[in-house]
Write a protein that holds these residues in place. Structure first.
Motif, PDB file in Angstrom:
ATOM      1  N   GLN A  13      44.023  48.680  62.064  1.00 51.42           N
ATOM      2  CA  GLN A  13      43.390  47.620  61.279  1.00 51.42           C
ATOM      3  C   GLN A  13      42.700  48.201  60.041  1.00 51.42           C
ATOM      4  O   GLN A  13      42.804  47.637  58.949  1.00 51.42           O
ATOM      5  CB  GLN A  13      42.379  46.874  62.145  1.00 51.42           C
ATOM      6  N   LEU A  14      42.037  49.338  60.205  1.00 53.86           N
ATOM      7  CA  LEU A  14      41.378  49.975  59.065  1.00 53.86           C
ATOM      8  C   LEU A  14      42.391  50.443  58.028  1.00 53.86           C
ATOM      9  O   LEU A  14      42.167  50.316  56.822  1.00 53.86           O
ATOM     10  CB  LEU A  14      40.502  51.129  59.534  1.00 53.86           C
ATOM     11  N   VAL A  15      43.521  50.969  58.493  1.00 53.79           N
ATOM     12  CA  VAL A  15      44.578  51.400  57.569  1.00 53.79           C
ATOM     13  C   VAL A  15      45.128  50.201  56.805  1.00 53.79           C
ATOM     14  O   VAL A  15      45.363  50.283  55.590  1.00 53.79           O
ATOM     15  CB  VAL A  15      45.699  52.145  58.327  1.00 53.79           C
ATOM     16  N   ARG A  16      45.301  49.072  57.495  1.00 48.90           N
ATOM     17  CA  ARG A  16      45.774  47.864  56.801  1.00 48.90           C
ATOM     18  C   ARG A  16      44.779  47.407  55.738  1.00 48.90           C
ATOM     19  O   ARG A  16      45.165  46.983  54.645  1.00 48.90           O
ATOM     20  CB  ARG A  16      46.028  46.740  57.803  1.00 48.90           C
ATOM     21  N   GLN A  17      43.483  47.506  56.052  1.00 51.15           N
ATOM     22  CA  GLN A  17      42.457  47.119  55.085  1.00 51.15           C
ATOM     23  C   GLN A  17      42.511  48.011  53.844  1.00 51.15           C
ATOM     24  O   GLN A  17      42.433  47.530  52.715  1.00 51.15           O
ATOM     25  CB  GLN A  17      41.062  47.199  55.718  1.00 51.15           C
ATOM     26  N   ILE A  18      42.642  49.318  54.061  1.00 56.15           N
ATOM     27  CA  ILE A  18      42.721  50.247  52.929  1.00 56.15           C
ATOM     28  C   ILE A  18      43.986  49.997  52.113  1.00 56.15           C
ATOM     29  O   ILE A  18      43.958  50.017  50.880  1.00 56.15           O
ATOM     30  CB  ILE A  18      42.660  51.708  53.426  1.00 56.15           C
ATOM     31  N   ILE A  23      46.520  47.947  47.176  1.00 61.51           N
ATOM     32  CA  ILE A  23      47.452  47.026  46.510  1.00 61.51           C
ATOM     33  C   ILE A  23      46.701  46.137  45.533  1.00 61.51           C
ATOM     34  O   ILE A  23      47.158  45.914  44.399  1.00 61.51           O
ATOM     35  CB  ILE A  23      48.226  46.201  47.556  1.00 61.51           C
ATOM     36  N   VAL A  24      45.535  45.644  45.949  1.00 62.32           N
ATOM     37  CA  VAL A  24      44.731  44.792  45.054  1.00 62.32           C
ATOM     38  C   VAL A  24      44.331  45.568  43.804  1.00 62.32           C
ATOM     39  O   VAL A  24      44.439  45.055  42.687  1.00 62.32           O
ATOM     40  CB  VAL A  24      43.496  44.237  45.791  1.00 62.32           C
ATOM     41  N   ALA A  63      37.629  45.312  46.179  1.00 64.19           N
ATOM     42  CA  ALA A  63      38.321  46.487  46.714  1.00 64.19           C
ATOM     43  C   ALA A  63      37.343  47.627  46.980  1.00 64.19           C
ATOM     44  O   ALA A  63      37.472  48.343  47.982  1.00 64.19           O
ATOM     45  CB  ALA A  63      39.417  46.933  45.746  1.00 64.19           C
ATOM     46  N   LEU A  64      36.369  47.798  46.121  1.00 58.44           N
ATOM     47  CA  LEU A  64      35.353  48.830  46.326  1.00 58.44           C
ATOM     48  C   LEU A  64      34.525  48.547  47.573  1.00 58.44           C
ATOM     49  O   LEU A  64      34.249  49.453  48.367  1.00 58.44           O
ATOM     50  CB  LEU A  64      34.444  48.930  45.101  1.00 58.44           C
ATOM     51  N   VAL A  70      35.282  50.361  55.108  1.00 55.78           N
ATOM     52  CA  VAL A  70      36.185  51.143  55.951  1.00 55.78           C
ATOM     53  C   VAL A  70      35.656  52.565  56.108  1.00 55.78           C
ATOM     54  O   VAL A  70      35.683  53.137  57.202  1.00 55.78           O
ATOM     55  CB  VAL A  70      37.623  51.134  55.391  1.00 55.78           C
ATOM     56  N   TRP A  71      35.150  53.145  55.020  1.00 55.73           N
ATOM     57  CA  TRP A  71      34.593  54.497  55.096  1.00 55.73           C
ATOM     58  C   TRP A  71      33.437  54.540  56.096  1.00 55.73           C
ATOM     59  O   TRP A  71      33.354  55.457  56.912  1.00 55.73           O
ATOM     60  CB  TRP A  71      34.137  54.942  53.713  1.00 55.73           C
TER      61      TRP A  71
END
Length: 82
Positions: A13-18, A23-24, A63-64, A70-71
């Protein structure tokens, strides 16, 4: 030699968020540059072009925030395991 940690659903899930944030960021910059160029060539009013600036800024801030979140989640999960 230590074994690799199995990939959990939370990690995916975290990888998908990143990936979504990346992409954004990419699409935002491409569209922003393209719209700046088109606006200059077509003589669009500054007010209209400024709206693209605001939209690009909002997308990059989002995005930031996602990247920071996520970090923090990855850091927290590493601290919980250690």
């Amino acid at each position: 030699m230590s074994k690799a940690k199995p990939i959990t659903e939370r990690d995916r899930q975290l990888v998908r968020q990143i990936r979504r944030a990346a992409i954004v960021m990419s699409v935002t910059m491409i569209l922003w540059i393209a719209l700046q160029y088109i606006g200059g060539q077509m003589g669009w009013p500054v007010r209209i072009v400024f709206l693209f600036d605001i939209a690009a800024f909002a997308a990059l801030v989002w995005a930031l925030i996602v990247t920071y979140w996520v970090w923090k989640e990855r850091k927290r999960s590493r601290d919980d395991q250690g």
